[in-house]
Scaffold this motif. Structure first.
Motif, PDB file in Angstrom:
ATOM      1  N   GLU A  35       0.847  -1.198   0.000  1.00  0.00           N
ATOM      2  CA  GLU A  35       0.000   0.000   0.000  1.00  0.00           C
ATOM      3  C   GLU A  35       0.889   1.256   0.000  1.00  0.00           C
ATOM      4  O   GLU A  35       0.680   2.200  -0.768  1.00  0.00           O
ATOM      5  CB  GLU A  35      -0.828  -0.060   1.289  1.00  0.00           C
ATOM      6  CG  GLU A  35      -1.931   0.934   1.409  1.00  0.00           C
ATOM      7  CD  GLU A  35      -2.598   0.821   2.796  1.00  0.00           C
ATOM      8  OE1 GLU A  35      -2.113   0.070   3.669  1.00  0.00           O
ATOM      9  OE2 GLU A  35      -3.603   1.508   2.986  1.00  0.00           O
ATOM     10  N   MET A  36       1.901   1.219   0.873  1.00  0.00           N
ATOM     11  CA  MET A  36       2.820   2.343   1.014  1.00  0.00           C
ATOM     12  C   MET A  36       3.475   2.666  -0.340  1.00  0.00           C
ATOM     13  O   MET A  36       3.604   3.816  -0.735  1.00  0.00           O
ATOM     14  CB  MET A  36       3.875   1.889   2.038  1.00  0.00           C
ATOM     15  CG  MET A  36       4.988   2.791   2.358  1.00  0.00           C
ATOM     16  SD  MET A  36       5.834   1.962   3.781  1.00  0.00           S
ATOM     17  CE  MET A  36       7.386   2.787   3.718  1.00  0.00           C
ATOM     18  N   ILE A  37       3.844   1.608  -1.073  1.00  0.00           N
ATOM     19  CA  ILE A  37       4.562   1.799  -2.331  1.00  0.00           C
ATOM     20  C   ILE A  37       3.603   2.143  -3.473  1.00  0.00           C
ATOM     21  O   ILE A  37       3.814   3.099  -4.219  1.00  0.00           O
ATOM     22  CB  ILE A  37       5.387   0.537  -2.647  1.00  0.00           C
ATOM     23  CG1 ILE A  37       6.566   0.486  -1.684  1.00  0.00           C
ATOM     24  CG2 ILE A  37       5.835   0.496  -4.101  1.00  0.00           C
ATOM     25  CD1 ILE A  37       7.231  -0.834  -1.587  1.00  0.00           C
ATOM     26  N   LEU A  38       2.509   1.392  -3.571  1.00  0.00           N
ATOM     27  CA  LEU A  38       1.626   1.589  -4.723  1.00  0.00           C
ATOM     28  C   LEU A  38       0.827   2.882  -4.604  1.00  0.00           C
ATOM     29  O   LEU A  38       0.542   3.539  -5.598  1.00  0.00           O
ATOM     30  CB  LEU A  38       0.715   0.375  -4.909  1.00  0.00           C
ATOM     31  CG  LEU A  38       1.485  -0.925  -5.215  1.00  0.00           C
ATOM     32  CD1 LEU A  38       0.567  -2.133  -5.155  1.00  0.00           C
ATOM     33  CD2 LEU A  38       2.165  -0.852  -6.576  1.00  0.00           C
ATOM     34  N   THR A  39       0.471   3.282  -3.378  1.00  0.00           N
ATOM     35  CA  THR A  39      -0.280   4.529  -3.216  1.00  0.00           C
ATOM     36  C   THR A  39       0.608   5.701  -3.596  1.00  0.00           C
ATOM     37  O   THR A  39       0.204   6.610  -4.315  1.00  0.00           O
ATOM     38  CB  THR A  39      -0.740   4.694  -1.746  1.00  0.00           C
ATOM     39  OG1 THR A  39      -1.353   3.489  -1.351  1.00  0.00           O
ATOM     40  CG2 THR A  39      -1.702   5.847  -1.575  1.00  0.00           C
TER      41      THR A  39
END
Ligand code: AMP
Length: 553
Positions: A35-39
């Protein structure tokens, strides 16, 4: 038989009271790594996220590939709670796969591509994965053949997934289409099936005794490492990070490494260490700003730069760790590469120390830095676990928001390696300087550190004892100009036909041991030097090996 579900009860957890403090202080956040990376990436879908073998992948494409991989893995039968052994070299597939498995809540168990049947057999037996992901073949090594040999011993291992080449075998699922062509798959967005308290991935301990232990890192703790170290290494959306060593090493994956760069919105270039010319050409062509390496690689690059011109002016930060960097090489790296050097002393169990970018040269050249988090607790103790006087050498013990509370499914190893109040015994001998930085001066664990790859003496010795003609054996480090250390085997023959170095190496290879662990020197002894009752005097053997390497033995 179906794959065994990951049993959360088996995960050694940091006590609730301490975990609550980390959450309340905002160190651990309610966010998964994917989530941290894709967001972050979804804000800049057209920026380049990855460069692998000349192919560029934007953040938008990466999200689509992760979404597709997640669906393919699900269709192949991989679900939340499964564990999946991943033995895939640095490639676009590797990054996509790791993110997709994290989203699925099926933690990848990251294994070095150079591990072989002997090591994988133990890892698979311990983690009981439902699936293994491999390339069919890398150079001349047949990974699929190795897995087919392992499968009958592990009935829970129901799925082999290959990331390259057509799969003709009925029990092998094909992930070839994982990354090619990009297609119009909907992007993976928001949170997947995993929750932040879940295990995000398993790392392998380089170990102090016996064979590999597994380290379960959660989204919360790994997320905190990534955020903290990204800041310490000054990574930003403008950074270009070159991953030279395998990104299965936590140093390269997340300290801040590949995941840190992606979380910052920068560009990751995936490479390999074998050809130093290619490394320097890549730095020049991709305008690399950040790179992480073991000292041996840095020395190779400096030698090459002295002979051939490369434009390395883009380099801003060279992180050096995994083994001790000597001060003269650190000084040369700064002068000749024209970048900041950052010493990194860390471990897969968690703690990581850094010299800071604004530290004076003396600190950067001569120390291994200080803990990344103010919440890291460190104590330096003597043989009786009593704190040593200030400035004296002792074993480093640590606990903190990155450091796990024990090994997965290995109570005996946990008991040996962790104190009753949760401190990890690093096995490293350190000195705390008055300025708060650590110097790593040695180790008490029986590990040989060959160019950053750790080799457990006990594992080797057990296998060598299987040979006829061996009465006693001890593996110790021998200093080496390129690798820092290599394995020197001291052997007491038990009869007429003592094995020679070739016999030993052939035996270890036939047992399926990774090649980098093979001894490179064998010395025969009439008797093992002992201390007390029957304990091998390893200090003496290490000194003898050092004397041989120095040409005075
Ligand atoms: P690993 O868990 O495989 O990353 O290995 C961790 C171990 O590598 C540490 O406990 C140290 O023994 C060694 N190590 C890592 N970084 C350094 C460094 N900068 N200097 C000296 N030893 C290091």
């Amino acid at each position: 038989m179906t794959g065994l579900r990951l049993d959360l009860i088996d995960i050694p957890r940091i006590p609730e009271e301490r975990a609550r403090r980390y959450r309340e202080a905002g160190l651990w956040r309610s966010e998964t790594l994917d989530e941290m990376i894709l967001t972050r990436g979804s804000a800049t879908p057209d920026r380049c996220a990855l460069v692998a073998e000349g192919r560029r992948t934007t953040y938008g494409e990466l999200a689509a590939l992760v979404g597709r991989a997640e669906r393919r893995l699900r269709a192949a039968g991989v679900n939340r709670g499964d564990t999946v052994v991943v033995q895939v070299p640095n490639s676009r597939e590797y990054v996509v796969l790791v993110l997709a498995l994290m989203r699925l809540g099926a933690p990848p168990v990251l294994t070095l591509p150079s591990l072989r049947e002997y090591e994988l057999d133990r890892i698979i037996g311990l983690v009981r994965p439902s699936s293994i992901v491999i390339p069919r073949r890398v150079r001349r090594f047949d990974h699929l053949g190795m897995v087919q040999k392992l499968k009958p011993r592990h009935p829970y291992l129901v799925r082999t997934l290959v990331v390259d080449g057509e799969a003709a075998e009925p029990d092998v699922a094909d992930l070839t289409g994982l990354c090619d062509p990009p297609g119009d798959d909907p992007p993976a967005e928001g949170r997947g099936a995993a929750s932040p308290k879940d295990v995000a991935l398993f790392l392998l301990s380089s170990g102090t005794t016996g064979s590999s232990k597994l380290i379960a890192r959660t989204h919360e703790d790994y997320g905190y490492v990534i955020r903290t170290t990204t800041e310490i290494a000054a990574l930003s959306a403008d950074s270009v990070y070159l991953a030279v060593m395998p990104a299965t090493h936590t140093f390269v994956l997340a300290y801040p490494g590949v995941l840190g760069t992606l979380a910052a919105g920068g560009t990751v270039v995936l490479g390999s260490p074998e050809d130093p010319r290619k490394v320097l050409r890549t730095v020049q062509e991709e305008r690399v700003t950040h790179c992480a390496a073991v000292p041996g690689l840095v020395k190779q690059w400096l030698t090459l730069l002295g002979r051939e011109p490369y434009d390395v002016s883009s380099l801003k930060v060279l992180q050096v760790g995994g083994a001790r960097l000597d001060a003269p090489t650190a000084a040369r790296a700064k002068a000749e590469l024209g970048c900041s050097v950052q010493q990194v002393y860390g471990m897969s169990e968690g703690l990581t120390n850094y010299t800071r970018l604004d530290d004076p040269d003396e600190v950067v050249f001569s120390s291994q830095g200080r803990p990344a988090s103010p919440a890291d607790e460190i104590v330096i103790v003597d043989e009786d676990d009593a704190p040593v006087p200030a400035g004296e050498v002792g074993q480093l013990l640590t606990r903190g928001p990155f450091t796990v509370a024990g090994y997965y499914r290995d109570e005996a190893a946990t008991k040996r390696a962790f104190t009753a109040d949760g401190f990890y015994r690093t096995g490293d001998l350190v000195r705390l300087r008055p300025d708060g930085n650590l110097e790593v001066v040695g180790r008490i664990k029986n590990v040989i550190n060959r160019g950053g790859e750790k080799i457990c003496a006990e594992e080797l010795e057990e296998l060598v004892q299987e040979l006829p003609g061996v009465s006693a054996v001890a593996a110790v480090p021998m200093p080496h100009p390129g690798f820092g250390e290599i394995v020197c085997l001291y052997l007491v023959p038990g009869g007429e036909n003592a094995p020679d170095l070739g016999d030993v190496r052939r035996h270890l290879e036939s047992r399926g041991l990774a090649r980098y662990k093979l001894p490179e020197r064998l010395e025969l002894l009439d008797a093992m030097p002992l201390i007390g009752v029957g304990k091998i005097n390893r200090t003496e053997l290490r000194e003898r090996a050092a004397a041989i390497a120095a040409g005075v033995g």
